[in-house]
Design a protein around this motif. Structure first.
Motif, PDB file in Angstrom:
ATOM      1  N   LEU A   1     -70.912 -13.351 -36.053  1.00 24.85           N
ATOM      2  CA  LEU A   1     -71.570 -13.481 -37.353  1.00 24.85           C
ATOM      3  C   LEU A   1     -70.915 -12.594 -38.405  1.00 24.85           C
ATOM      4  O   LEU A   1     -70.647 -13.030 -39.529  1.00 24.85           O
ATOM      5  CB  LEU A   1     -73.057 -13.113 -37.235  1.00 24.85           C
TER       6      LEU A   1
ATOM      7  N   ASP B   1     -67.287 -13.761 -39.220  1.00 28.73           N
ATOM      8  CA  ASP B   1     -67.213 -15.074 -39.881  1.00 28.73           C
ATOM      9  C   ASP B   1     -67.836 -15.070 -41.274  1.00 28.73           C
ATOM     10  O   ASP B   1     -67.659 -16.036 -42.030  1.00 28.73           O
ATOM     11  CB  ASP B   1     -67.923 -16.140 -39.030  1.00 28.73           C
ATOM     12  N   ASN B   2     -68.573 -14.026 -41.614  1.00 33.66           N
ATOM     13  CA  ASN B   2     -69.289 -13.986 -42.895  1.00 33.66           C
ATOM     14  C   ASN B   2     -69.024 -12.677 -43.641  1.00 33.66           C
ATOM     15  O   ASN B   2     -69.940 -12.035 -44.156  1.00 33.66           O
ATOM     16  CB  ASN B   2     -70.800 -14.157 -42.668  1.00 33.66           C
TER      17      ASN B   2
ATOM     18  N   SER C   1     -67.672 -11.996 -46.491  1.00 33.25           N
ATOM     19  CA  SER C   1     -67.980 -11.956 -47.931  1.00 33.25           C
ATOM     20  C   SER C   1     -69.472 -12.044 -48.227  1.00 33.25           C
ATOM     21  O   SER C   1     -69.895 -11.831 -49.364  1.00 33.25           O
ATOM     22  CB  SER C   1     -67.248 -13.090 -48.658  1.00 33.25           C
ATOM     23  N   GLU C   2     -70.282 -12.352 -47.208  1.00 34.73           N
ATOM     24  CA  GLU C   2     -71.728 -12.443 -47.406  1.00 34.73           C
ATOM     25  C   GLU C   2     -72.363 -11.069 -47.243  1.00 34.73           C
ATOM     26  O   GLU C   2     -71.974 -10.284 -46.386  1.00 34.73           O
ATOM     27  CB  GLU C   2     -72.335 -13.405 -46.385  1.00 34.73           C
TER      28      GLU C   2
ATOM     29  N   LEU D   1     -75.272  -9.833 -45.874  1.00 32.02           N
ATOM     30  CA  LEU D   1     -76.418 -10.103 -45.014  1.00 32.02           C
ATOM     31  C   LEU D   1     -77.257  -8.842 -44.824  1.00 32.02           C
ATOM     32  O   LEU D   1     -76.721  -7.761 -44.607  1.00 32.02           O
ATOM     33  CB  LEU D   1     -75.928 -10.610 -43.652  1.00 32.02           C
TER      34      LEU D   1
ATOM     35  N   GLN E   1     -81.545 -13.924 -37.146  1.00 34.24           N
ATOM     36  CA  GLN E   1     -80.583 -14.872 -36.573  1.00 34.24           C
ATOM     37  C   GLN E   1     -80.290 -14.569 -35.107  1.00 34.24           C
ATOM     38  O   GLN E   1     -79.993 -15.475 -34.323  1.00 34.24           O
ATOM     39  CB  GLN E   1     -79.282 -14.861 -37.377  1.00 34.24           C
TER      40      GLN E   1
ATOM     41  N   LYS F   1     -64.813  -5.694 -44.575  1.00 31.27           N
ATOM     42  CA  LYS F   1     -64.477  -6.104 -45.938  1.00 31.27           C
ATOM     43  C   LYS F   1     -63.118  -5.530 -46.349  1.00 31.27           C
ATOM     44  O   LYS F   1     -62.286  -6.227 -46.955  1.00 31.27           O
ATOM     45  CB  LYS F   1     -65.566  -5.648 -46.907  1.00 31.27           C
TER      46      LYS F   1
ATOM     47  N   GLY G   1     -66.599  -9.835 -51.042  1.00 32.91           N
ATOM     48  CA  GLY G   1     -68.016  -9.524 -51.138  1.00 32.91           C
ATOM     49  C   GLY G   1     -68.354  -8.172 -51.721  1.00 32.91           C
ATOM     50  O   GLY G   1     -69.472  -7.665 -51.521  1.00 32.91           O
TER      51      GLY G   1
END
Length: 269
Positions: A173, A176-177, A179-180, A182, A190, A218, A241
């Motif tokens: 997670l 793969d994410n 720039s998010e 979370l 999740q 990042k 992000g």
């Protein structure tokens, strides 16, 4: 099958630096395909620009800028280069180097696809040291390498004991994410675990706090994007992000010791 000697890689060698059993090589990949071969030394391959496919007896890695592989000596593999410019940085470690430092390389067998952002950031630091070549370069490189190998061994030991499913899923997670942004509660939801459980147990498996790990991911992504000349610092800021360019610059320097512009200047000379 061909064996490649110290400092020998397929392609155009831009720079070779030898220092006490460690050989650093900056190479441009120029061949579309390199057949099965192996190297006399254990070594790291770090993709600085472009991408390359590398296969061994077990799997194939699609290596983009920022990808890091470790090979035990005499580990056979092949390479396929897609169209475009590809540049790699290699760190070879001679047998005597391990013996002199009393480090058992057999803890790290086969070919390893390294995902830990800490280790990739250390490779970028070695790359920058290779461009300085002053009186402290060898000491700095040796110190960074020992830190890197120790952390790799720590990661291998943790993996041997088996990771819970939520740890494997969380790593996917986060990677793969990048720039998010979370939140803790979103991640816990999740994963199907309590936020307290996630926050408390995260350092046990990732060796740092959750927020620190996300920040490193990042910065790691920013390091790979800085290799693309068409990407402005503003583009990279938002693609990774960060809230704004000032925030990006502060985080980048805190993790990587230099500013984004300074790193880009070293990368392109």
């Amino acid at each position: 099958m061909r064996q490649l000697r110290t400092g020998q890689f397929h392609g155009q060698t831009n720079q070779t630096v030898n220092m006490g059993g460690v050989t650093l090589t900056d190479t441009e990949y120029t061949q579309d395909k390199v057949d099965w071969h192996y190297h006399e030394n254990a070594y790291f391959t770090f993709i600085l620009q472009g991408n390359v496919l590398e296969g061994n007896k077990k799997e194939v890695y699609n290596c983009e800028a920022g990808s890091l592989l470790f090979h035990h000596w005499q580990e056979p593999h092949y390479n396929i280069k897609p169209p475009g410019f590809t540049r790699g940085f290699h760190v070879e470690l001679a047998h005597d180097w391990f013996r002199h430092l009393d480090f058992d390389i057999n803890h790290l067998t086969g070919s390893i696809h390294v995902l830990n952002p800490d280790l990739k950031i250390l490779l970028y630091k070695i790359f920058r040291e290779s461009k300085l070549t002053d009186i402290t370069t060898e000491l700095s490189v040796q110190t960074i390498l020992l830190e890197l190998l120790s952390k790799m061994h720590q990661d291998q030991q943790t993996a041997l004991h088996g990771n819970p499913i939520w740890v494997i899923r969380l790593r996917e997670l986060l990677h793969d994410n990048v720039s998010e942004n979370l939140s803790l509660s979103e991640l816990a939801h999740q994963l199907g675990i309590h936020p307290v459980h996630l926050s408390r147990d995260f350092p046990k498996y990732f060796h740092c706090r959750l927020g620190e790990y996300i920040r490193k991911l990042k910065v790691e992504k920013a390091l790979s994007l800085l290799a693309q000349k068409n990407k402005s610092l503003t583009d990279i800021t938002y693609e990774c992000g960060f809230a704004d360019q000032s925030h990006f610059a502060r985080c980048f320097k805190a993790v990587n010791d230099v500013t984004p512009l300074a790193h880009r200047r070293v990368l392109f000379g």
